[in-house]
Design a protein around this motif. Structure first.
Motif, PDB file in Angstrom:
ATOM      1  N   GLU A  95       0.820  -1.204   0.000  1.00  0.00           N
ATOM      2  CA  GLU A  95       0.000   0.000   0.000  1.00  0.00           C
ATOM      3  C   GLU A  95       0.858   1.259   0.000  1.00  0.00           C
ATOM      4  OE1 GLU A  95      -4.008  -1.670   2.212  1.00  0.00           O
ATOM      5  OE2 GLU A  95      -2.305  -1.065   3.420  1.00  0.00           O
ATOM      6  N   HIS A 114      -5.772   1.218   2.344  1.00  0.00           N
ATOM      7  CA  HIS A 114      -6.192   1.665   1.021  1.00  0.00           C
ATOM      8  C   HIS A 114      -6.948   2.984   1.090  1.00  0.00           C
ATOM      9  CE1 HIS A 114      -9.658  -0.417   2.649  1.00  0.00           C
ATOM     10  NE2 HIS A 114     -10.399   0.256   1.820  1.00  0.00           N
ATOM     11  N   LEU A 163      -4.669   5.791   0.330  1.00  0.00           N
ATOM     12  CA  LEU A 163      -4.413   5.923  -1.109  1.00  0.00           C
ATOM     13  C   LEU A 163      -5.561   6.686  -1.789  1.00  0.00           C
ATOM     14  CD1 LEU A 163      -2.657   5.278  -3.519  1.00  0.00           C
ATOM     15  CD2 LEU A 163      -3.820   3.081  -3.737  1.00  0.00           C
TER      16      LEU A 163
END
Lengths: 122, 303
Positions: free
Chosen positions: A105, B258, B261
Motif C-alpha cells: 500500500e 487503502h 491511497l
C-alpha cells in the motif's frame, strides 16, 4: 489559575528528568525555585500520583522515596500506539491521521505521488 | 389497507440496495460532508422503517388504540373490528418499535460514554507525559515515528510525535495540524459514534457495515478539505505519505491502508465541487429519505 493536573505534570516532570528516586522535599524545593508551593500540597498530589499508579515508593530511613513506574518515553510510546489505533479497542474515541498500511500500500502511495510529478522523500 | 408490505420492501431497499448504489456513485468523494449526511439519513430512515414495519405487522387489523401516542396514533388509521386478541397484538405492536428505539438509544449512549471515558483517560495521561506547544497548539510526545492524532470532545487535544516535528517540513506539519483541527471543529466523533451505535444493533446489515466504514473515510476527506483551504495539496499529500510510510513496519498487519491511497489521489487530483443544483437535489433527498417511511405508513388522508 493552576489546575491539579498542572502540578501533577510538574511533579512527574521532575521525577522523569532526575531519573532517580527522590523525596517530596526535593521536589518541593525544586518547584519553589520558580514559584512558591506548600509542602503539604505537593505531598498530597504525589500521593495521588502514587495511587494512580504513576509512581512507586519505598522507605529509606524515615522518608518515602518516590520513583516513576516507567520512563516518559515508555509512557509516550504506549499512548501513541493507543492513539494511533494499534491497540485492540478501536472505538470512535480517537481519530488518527493515517491508517496503518502494508508495504504494498505504501508503494501504491509512492506511485500515486510520483504519477502527479511531485517529489516524496523516500 | 395495511402498509406493512410496502414498509418491509422500502426498508429492505434502504438496508440492502441503497448502500452498494451509494458506494458506486462518483459524487460522494467530491462532496464528502453531504455524502456522510446521506449515509446518516439512510440510517435514520432504516430505523424508522423497521419500527413502522414491525408495528404494522404486529397490528394487522389496524384499530385505533388510545395508548398510542402522537405519530403512531395517526398511523393506525381506520377503526375496525378487532382481531382474535386485539390487546396482545396491540401491546406487541407498540412494544416492538419501542424496543428498537430503546436499543438504538442505549447503543448510542454506550458508545458515546465509552469513547468519552477512553478519551478522558488518554487525555489525562497525555497531559502528564507530553509537553504542550503553544505555537503548534498541540501536545508533543517523545516518539520516534512521525505520527499525529486528535482527541476530539470538549477538552480536545491534538497529539503529535516529536519525530513529526523533526522530520516534516513546516508546511507539511501545518497541513497535518489543520486536518486534525478539522476533525475537532466538525465534531466528527459524534457522527462516528452514531454509525458505530447503529452497527452494534444491526451488525450484519450491509447498510450498517458500509455506513460505518464510509463515514470514517468521508470525514477524513472533510478534514482534508479543511486543511486544503489554507495549505497546498502537495504539503498535505506528502505529509500523508511520510507518516504512512514511517509506520509500515509495526503496522504491517493492519488493514484499511487503502483509504489513505484514496485520500491521497483525491487530494492530488482535480476536486471539482458538484454543481449547486445537484448538491441541492441530493440535500433534499437526504432530508426526505427519513420521512419516506412515515409517508408510507401514514398517508395523508384524501377527501
Amino acid at each position: 489559575m493552576r489546575r491539579l493536573g498542572d502540578l501533577e505534570a510538574e511533579i512527574m516532570d521532575r521525577f522523569w528528568t532526575w531519573n532517580r528516586p527522590a523525596t517530596v522535599r526535593e521536589v518541593v524545593d525544586d518547584i519553589n525555585r520558580a514559584r512558591t508551593v506548600a509542602y503539604t500540597t505537593v505531598m498530597t498530589v504525589t500521593n495521588i500520583l502514587y495511587n494512580k499508579g504513576w509512581l512507586l515508593r519505598g522507605k529509606q530511613g524515615r522518608a518515602w522515596l518516590y520513583s516513576p513506574v516507567r520512563s516518559r518515553e515508555a509512557y509516550a510510546a504506549a499512548l501513541m500506539e493507543d492513539g494511533l489505533g494499534e491497540s485492540r479497542d478501536r472505538s470512535a474515541a480517537l481519530v488518527h491521521f493515517v491508517e496503518n498500511m502494508s508495504e504494498d500500500e505504501v508503494a501504491a502511495l509512492r506511485e500515486a505521488l510520483r504519477s502527479v510529478g511531485r517529489q516524496a522523500k523516500v | 389497507m395495511n402498509a406493512a408490505p410496502v414498509l418491509v420492501g422500502y426498508t429492505a431497499a434502504v438496508g440492502f440496495v441503497a448502500p452498494p448504489l451509494l458506494l458506486r456513485a462518483a459524487w460522494p468523494h467530491r462532496a464528502p460532508a453531504l455524502a456522510a449526511a446521506v449515509w446518516h439519513a439512510l440510517l435514520v430512515s432504516f430505523s424508522i422503517g423497521v419500527a413502522l414495519a414491525a408495528y404494522n405487522l404486529a397490528a394487522p387489523t389496524e384499530h385505533l388504540h388510545a395508548g398510542l401516542v402522537g405519530l403512531l396514533h395517526s398511523c393506525g388509521l381506520h377503526v375496525g373490528p378487532g382481531g382474535p386478541d386485539p390487546d396482545t397484538a396491540d401491546r406487541l405492536a407498540v412494544a416492538l418499535p419501542v424496543a428498537l428505539g430503546t436499543a438504538l438509544a442505549a447503543s448510542l449512549a454506550f458508545h458515546v460514554v465509552r469513547a468519552r471515558r477512553a478519551r478522558t483517560r488518554h487525555r489525562e495521561a497525555v497531559d502528564l507525559v507530553g509537553r504542550h506547544s503553544a505555537r503548534l497548539r498541540a501536545t508533543v510526545l517523545p516518539y520516534g515515528v512521525p505520527a499525529a492524532y486528535c482527541l476530539p470532545g470538549r477538552r480536545a487535544r491534538i497529539v503529535i510525535s516529536d519525530a513529526a516535528i523533526r522530520e516534516l517540513t513546516p508546511e507539511q506539519l501545518a497541513a497535518v495540524l489543520a486536518h486534525e483541527r478539522g476533525h475537532i471543529a466538525g465534531r466528527h466523533h459524534l457522527a462516528l459514534a452514531v454509525a458505530e451505535a447503529f452497527h452494534s444493533v444491526f451488525r450484519r446489515l450491509p447498510l450498517a457495515r458500509h455506513a460505518r466504514e464510509q463515514t470514517a473515510l468521508l470525514l477524513e476527506m472533510v478534514a482534508d478539505d479543511r486543511a486544503l483551504r489554507r495549505h497546498s495539496s502537495a504539503a498535505l499529500a506528502t505529509a500523508m505519505y511520510e507518516m504512512a510510510a514511517a509506520r509500515t513496519p509495526r503496522g504491517a498487519f493492519a488493514a484499511g491502508g487503502h483509504t489513505v491511497l484514496i485520500r491521497l489521489q483525491r487530494v492530488l487530483g482535480p476536486r471539482p465541487a458538484p454543481h449547486p443544483a445537484f448538491w441541492g437535489s441530493v440535500a433534499a433527498v437526504a432530508v426526505a429519505v427519513p420521512l419516506l417511511p412515515l409517508l408510507v405508513a401514514c398517508p395523508p388522508v384524501l377527501g
